[in-house]
Design an enzyme around this catalytic site. Sequence first.
Site, mmCIF file in Angstrom:
data_model
loop_
_atom_site.group_PDB
_atom_site.id
_atom_site.type_symbol
_atom_site.label_atom_id
_atom_site.label_comp_id
_atom_site.label_asym_id
_atom_site.label_seq_id
_atom_site.Cartn_x
_atom_site.Cartn_y
_atom_site.Cartn_z
ATOM 1 N N SER A 31 3.338 -1.542 10.613
ATOM 2 C CA SER A 31 4.773 -1.495 10.905
ATOM 3 C C SER A 31 5.508 -2.791 10.550
ATOM 4 O O SER A 31 6.394 -3.233 11.286
ATOM 5 C CB SER A 31 5.017 -1.106 12.369
ATOM 6 O OG SER A 31 4.570 0.222 12.599
ATOM 7 N N ASN A 39 0.868 -1.180 0.000
ATOM 8 C CA ASN A 39 0.000 0.000 0.000
ATOM 9 C C ASN A 39 0.905 1.231 0.000
ATOM 10 O O ASN A 39 1.453 1.597 1.032
ATOM 11 C CB ASN A 39 -0.906 -0.022 1.242
ATOM 12 C CG ASN A 39 -1.815 1.197 1.303
ATOM 13 O OD1 ASN A 39 -1.857 1.996 0.360
ATOM 14 N ND2 ASN A 39 -2.535 1.345 2.400
ATOM 15 N N GLU A 88 -7.079 4.857 7.465
ATOM 16 C CA GLU A 88 -6.895 6.252 7.034
ATOM 17 C C GLU A 88 -8.113 6.762 6.270
ATOM 18 O O GLU A 88 -8.307 7.979 6.158
ATOM 19 C CB GLU A 88 -5.589 6.362 6.212
ATOM 20 C CG GLU A 88 -4.374 6.247 7.133
ATOM 21 C CD GLU A 88 -3.123 5.659 6.491
ATOM 22 O OE1 GLU A 88 -3.061 5.567 5.261
ATOM 23 O OE2 GLU A 88 -2.208 5.291 7.262
ATOM 24 N N GLU A 124 -5.315 -4.757 10.665
ATOM 25 C CA GLU A 124 -4.342 -3.682 10.858
ATOM 26 C C GLU A 124 -4.721 -2.895 12.115
ATOM 27 O O GLU A 124 -5.527 -1.950 12.031
ATOM 28 C CB GLU A 124 -4.349 -2.723 9.663
ATOM 29 C CG GLU A 124 -3.878 -3.319 8.376
ATOM 30 C CD GLU A 124 -3.321 -2.241 7.429
ATOM 31 O OE1 GLU A 124 -2.162 -2.381 7.028
ATOM 32 O OE2 GLU A 124 -4.032 -1.279 7.120
ATOM 33 N N GLY A 136 2.267 2.738 10.873
ATOM 34 C CA GLY A 136 3.236 3.825 10.730
ATOM 35 C C GLY A 136 3.894 4.264 12.028
ATOM 36 O O GLY A 136 4.454 5.351 12.109
ATOM 37 N N LYS A 185 0.028 4.192 -0.363
ATOM 38 C CA LYS A 185 -0.660 5.379 0.175
ATOM 39 C C LYS A 185 -0.454 6.566 -0.770
ATOM 40 O O LYS A 185 -0.507 6.367 -1.985
ATOM 41 C CB LYS A 185 -0.197 5.639 1.612
ATOM 42 C CG LYS A 185 -0.365 4.377 2.488
ATOM 43 C CD LYS A 185 -0.167 4.608 3.946
ATOM 44 C CE LYS A 185 -0.350 3.299 4.701
ATOM 45 N NZ LYS A 185 -0.278 3.449 6.146
HETATM 46 P P1 13P Z 1 2.892 0.796 7.731
HETATM 47 O O1 13P Z 1 3.451 -0.483 7.184
HETATM 48 O O2 13P Z 1 3.601 2.016 7.220
HETATM 49 O O3 13P Z 1 2.758 0.762 9.223
HETATM 50 O O4 13P Z 1 1.400 0.927 7.142
HETATM 51 C C1 13P Z 1 0.544 -0.125 7.292
HETATM 52 C C2 13P Z 1 -0.648 0.141 6.488
HETATM 53 O O5 13P Z 1 -1.457 0.989 6.791
HETATM 54 C C3 13P Z 1 -0.819 -0.636 5.243
HETATM 55 O O6 13P Z 1 -2.098 -0.490 4.740
#
Ligand code: 13P
Length: 227
Positions: free
Chosen positions: A191, A8, A87, A154, A160, A10
Amino acid sequence: MKKTIIANWKLNPVSLKAAQKLAASVPFKAKNKVVLCPPAIYLSSIDYPNVGAQDCFWQNQGPFTGQTSPLMLKDMKIKYCIVGHSEKRAVGDTDEMINAKVKACLAQKITPVLCVGFGTTVEQDDLEAVDLLKSQLSLALAGVEAKKVIVAYEPVWAIGTGRNASPEHAEQIAIFIQNKYGAGKVLYGGSVTAFNAKSYLQQPNIGGLLVGGASLKAGEFNQIINM
Ligand code: 13P
């Protein structure tokens, strides 16, 4: 059995050139199945066997400014779509909206990657986390053939932050989601790094990973997809 690693990206990277360079750094064949989810604006310009969207709308066409339609995703050969990411929930996606998105994806034969775990806290024990997930899962999967859905657990506190859930906890949650809802696969996200990825992939009921930050680092992501 092959596990599924979903990247992802983002809202990254900030140019098409950089996005194509990042995609080109991921080999078409790896030990695990790999899906790349770039920002919507790059979807049709990424050359990779499995590409996914990060979100979609629940209607296919009409007066819906700014939305991305599952029908259009299908036309672009997009095979997966993340829905219900923390998010997106944080900016207003409700369980009912997420349920409509899951159904709209399935109607186009796009595999929804349903994210759950928004609202969880690091202090919760497994039972409390399960209670919260039950509500998110039963609403998002209402009227849906769950085996066609990938669920990504998640915990929002792990996204993050560098604080990942323990592999044992994630495994227990994966077992619960599989037994109670019959999801096609359960992934862990939050993470994930090259240092901890293996500890999740070794769990028999965790079907793969949803990777954010580490999927933007070519070397690290290549390590993860070949574990
Ligand atoms: P991180 O791996 O940056 O923690 O993000 C996880 C996430 O939201 C994947 O969709």
